[in-house]
Design a protein around this motif. Structure first.
Motif, short mmCIF file in Angstrom:
data_model
loop_
_atom_site.label_atom_id
_atom_site.label_comp_id
_atom_site.label_asym_id
_atom_site.label_seq_id
_atom_site.Cartn_x
_atom_site.Cartn_y
_atom_site.Cartn_z
N ARG A 153 43.72 27.61 51.19
CA ARG A 153 43.88 26.16 51.06
C ARG A 153 45.17 25.86 50.32
NH1 ARG A 153 42.40 24.25 46.03
NH2 ARG A 153 41.30 25.71 44.66
N ARG A 154 45.59 24.60 50.36
CA ARG A 154 46.86 24.23 49.75
C ARG A 154 46.75 24.23 48.23
NH1 ARG A 154 50.59 23.47 53.02
NH2 ARG A 154 51.96 22.79 51.33
N VAL A 155 47.63 24.97 47.61
CA VAL A 155 47.72 25.04 46.15
C VAL A 155 49.19 25.09 45.77
CG1 VAL A 155 45.50 26.20 45.78
CG2 VAL A 155 47.55 27.57 46.21
N GLU A 156 49.49 24.89 44.51
CA GLU A 156 50.84 25.07 44.01
C GLU A 156 51.07 26.57 43.80
OE1 GLU A 156 54.40 25.26 42.91
OE2 GLU A 156 53.64 23.24 43.41
N PRO A 157 52.02 27.18 44.52
CA PRO A 157 52.21 28.64 44.43
C PRO A 157 52.42 29.15 43.01
CG PRO A 157 53.44 27.77 46.29
CD PRO A 157 52.92 26.59 45.54
N ARG A 158 53.14 28.40 42.18
CA ARG A 158 53.39 28.87 40.81
C ARG A 158 52.10 28.88 39.99
NH1 ARG A 158 58.61 28.58 37.23
NH2 ARG A 158 59.01 30.07 38.89
N VAL A 159 51.28 27.85 40.18
CA VAL A 159 49.99 27.82 39.47
C VAL A 159 49.12 28.98 39.94
CG1 VAL A 159 47.86 26.50 39.10
CG2 VAL A 159 50.07 25.33 39.11
N ALA A 160 49.10 29.22 41.24
CA ALA A 160 48.31 30.34 41.77
C ALA A 160 48.81 31.67 41.22
CB ALA A 160 48.38 30.34 43.30
N ALA A 161 50.13 31.83 41.14
CA ALA A 161 50.72 33.09 40.64
C ALA A 161 50.34 33.34 39.19
CB ALA A 161 52.23 33.06 40.79
N PHE A 162 50.46 32.32 38.34
CA PHE A 162 50.15 32.53 36.93
C PHE A 162 48.65 32.60 36.68
CE2 PHE A 162 54.58 31.14 36.23
CZ PHE A 162 54.98 32.16 35.38
N ALA A 188 36.59 44.47 42.47
CA ALA A 188 35.88 43.76 43.54
C ALA A 188 35.39 42.40 43.06
CB ALA A 188 34.72 44.61 44.05
N GLU A 189 34.84 42.35 41.85
CA GLU A 189 34.31 41.10 41.30
C GLU A 189 35.44 40.08 41.11
OE1 GLU A 189 31.30 40.02 40.40
OE2 GLU A 189 30.04 41.82 40.55
N MET A 190 36.56 40.54 40.59
CA MET A 190 37.65 39.61 40.32
C MET A 190 38.32 39.14 41.61
SD MET A 190 39.36 41.03 36.78
CE MET A 190 39.99 39.43 36.29
N GLN A 191 38.40 39.99 42.61
CA GLN A 191 38.91 39.57 43.92
C GLN A 191 38.02 38.47 44.50
OE1 GLN A 191 39.02 43.31 46.02
NE2 GLN A 191 41.23 43.42 45.93
N ASP A 192 36.71 38.67 44.40
CA ASP A 192 35.77 37.69 44.95
C ASP A 192 35.87 36.36 44.20
OD1 ASP A 192 33.49 37.07 46.73
OD2 ASP A 192 32.39 36.88 44.85
N LEU A 193 35.96 36.43 42.87
CA LEU A 193 36.05 35.21 42.07
C LEU A 193 37.33 34.43 42.39
CD1 LEU A 193 34.88 36.44 38.55
CD2 LEU A 193 33.85 34.58 39.85
N PHE A 195 39.75 34.89 45.07
CA PHE A 195 40.06 34.53 46.45
C PHE A 195 38.92 33.78 47.13
CE2 PHE A 195 43.00 37.99 45.55
CZ PHE A 195 44.19 37.43 45.99
N GLY A 196 37.71 33.88 46.57
CA GLY A 196 36.59 33.13 47.16
C GLY A 196 36.83 31.63 47.16
N GLY A 197 37.56 31.13 46.18
CA GLY A 197 37.86 29.71 46.13
C GLY A 197 39.15 29.32 46.82
N LEU A 198 39.88 30.29 47.35
CA LEU A 198 41.16 30.03 47.99
C LEU A 198 41.14 30.18 49.50
CD1 LEU A 198 43.92 31.70 45.73
CD2 LEU A 198 43.64 29.27 46.23
N GLU A 199 40.47 31.22 49.97
CA GLU A 199 40.53 31.53 51.40
C GLU A 199 39.87 30.44 52.25
OE1 GLU A 199 40.46 35.87 52.80
OE2 GLU A 199 39.23 35.90 50.98
N THR A 200 40.46 30.19 53.39
CA THR A 200 39.91 29.24 54.35
C THR A 200 39.13 30.02 55.40
OG1 THR A 200 41.93 29.37 55.67
CG2 THR A 200 41.78 27.60 54.04
N PRO A 201 38.12 29.36 56.06
CA PRO A 201 37.39 30.07 57.12
C PRO A 201 38.29 30.34 58.30
CG PRO A 201 36.76 27.76 57.05
CD PRO A 201 37.63 28.00 55.84
N PRO A 202 37.94 31.32 59.15
CA PRO A 202 38.74 31.61 60.35
C PRO A 202 38.88 30.37 61.22
CG PRO A 202 37.11 33.32 59.98
CD PRO A 202 36.80 32.22 59.01
#
Length: 241
Positions: A153-162, A188-193, A195-202
């Motif tokens: 989803r749309r986010v500010e890249p710098r905020v996402a990076a930090f 695995a837990e941290m990846q889920d936490l 990217f779970g709120g960032l990834e869009t469905p196919p």
């Protein structure tokens, strides 16, 4: 008396690496200000004069430790993920590798970079900061690419990076090798936490979610409450006879 290895030889380079790792471990445990040159020399099994055969000054030693830590980071985290085409998979792999690096017992040089990041001054500080910024820019570019491709989803890249860095780089403060959570599960837990709120469905799932469903009652020729034909025509002239 032990013979001093010749500068530039393989033995000298290996001994120099050992000095950096031992000094990094001591600085991490005691702090840069508290760890004296004499303490570092003793931990390395050297005299103070012998330590100065490998370093020019205490601050120069800290710069070398941080540079060595950045070398390790780039070799084990950054360079292996650059060839991954999918930006989200690239970021996930980067997170996993970074987590494993900061949770390993031998990665003292990396945690010194985190813990003593404001200790260096002048050109030495600028040198390390420039290498850190390259990592931030890599993350920003990967998040921006993932957005362009509709993968997150749309986010500010710098905020996402930090935010990414904040999650990963703070681990060294609380993670314990003998704790309940092993490094693999933590990654695995941290990846889920994250990217779970960032990834869009196919894409097919997104199209299906946007397509309105026609209610069954709206089908031509069916009454809302039954299965017979539609409403009867009104008889011209008024009421039924």
């Amino acid at each position: 008396m032990a013979r001093t290895p010749e500068a530039g030889s393989d033995v000298h380079r290996e001994r120099h690496r050992e000095v950096l790792e031992t000094a990094a471990r001591l600085i991490r445990e005691q702090g840069y200000e508290a760890a004296s040159v004499q303490d570092i020399a003793a931990a390395c099994g050297l005299t103070k004069a012998g330590l100065y055969y490998y370093i020019r000054s205490k601050e120069d030693l800290l710069l070398e430790i941080m540079s060595y830590g950045m070398d390790i980071f780039e070799e084990r985290v950054l360079l292996p993920v650059l060839a991954i085409a999918d930006p989200v998979e690239r970021l996930k792999e980067c997170m996993e590798r970074n987590i494993h690096l900061v949770t390993e017992e031998r990665s003292k040089e990396v945690t010194v970079i985190l813990h003593e990041h404001e200790t260096l001054t002048g050109a030495a500080r600028q040198q390390i900061n420039a290498r850190k910024k390259r990592y931030v820019h890599f993350l920003e570019a990967s998040f921006a690419e993932a957005m362009r491709e509709g993968r997150i989803r749309r986010v500010e890249p710098r905020v996402a990076a930090f935010s990414f860095l904040g999650m990963v780089l703070w681990i060294y403060k609380w993670f314990r090798l003998d704790g309940k959570i092993p490094a693999d599960r933590l990654a695995a837990e941290m990846q889920d936490l994250f990217f779970g709120g960032l990834e869009t469905p196919p894409a097919p799932a997104r199209r299906a979610a946007r397509r309105p469903r026609r209610p069954k009652a709206a089908k031509r020729g069916l009454r809302p409450g039954g299965s017979g034909p539609g409403p009867a025509k009104r008889v011209r002239g008024g009421a039924d006879r």
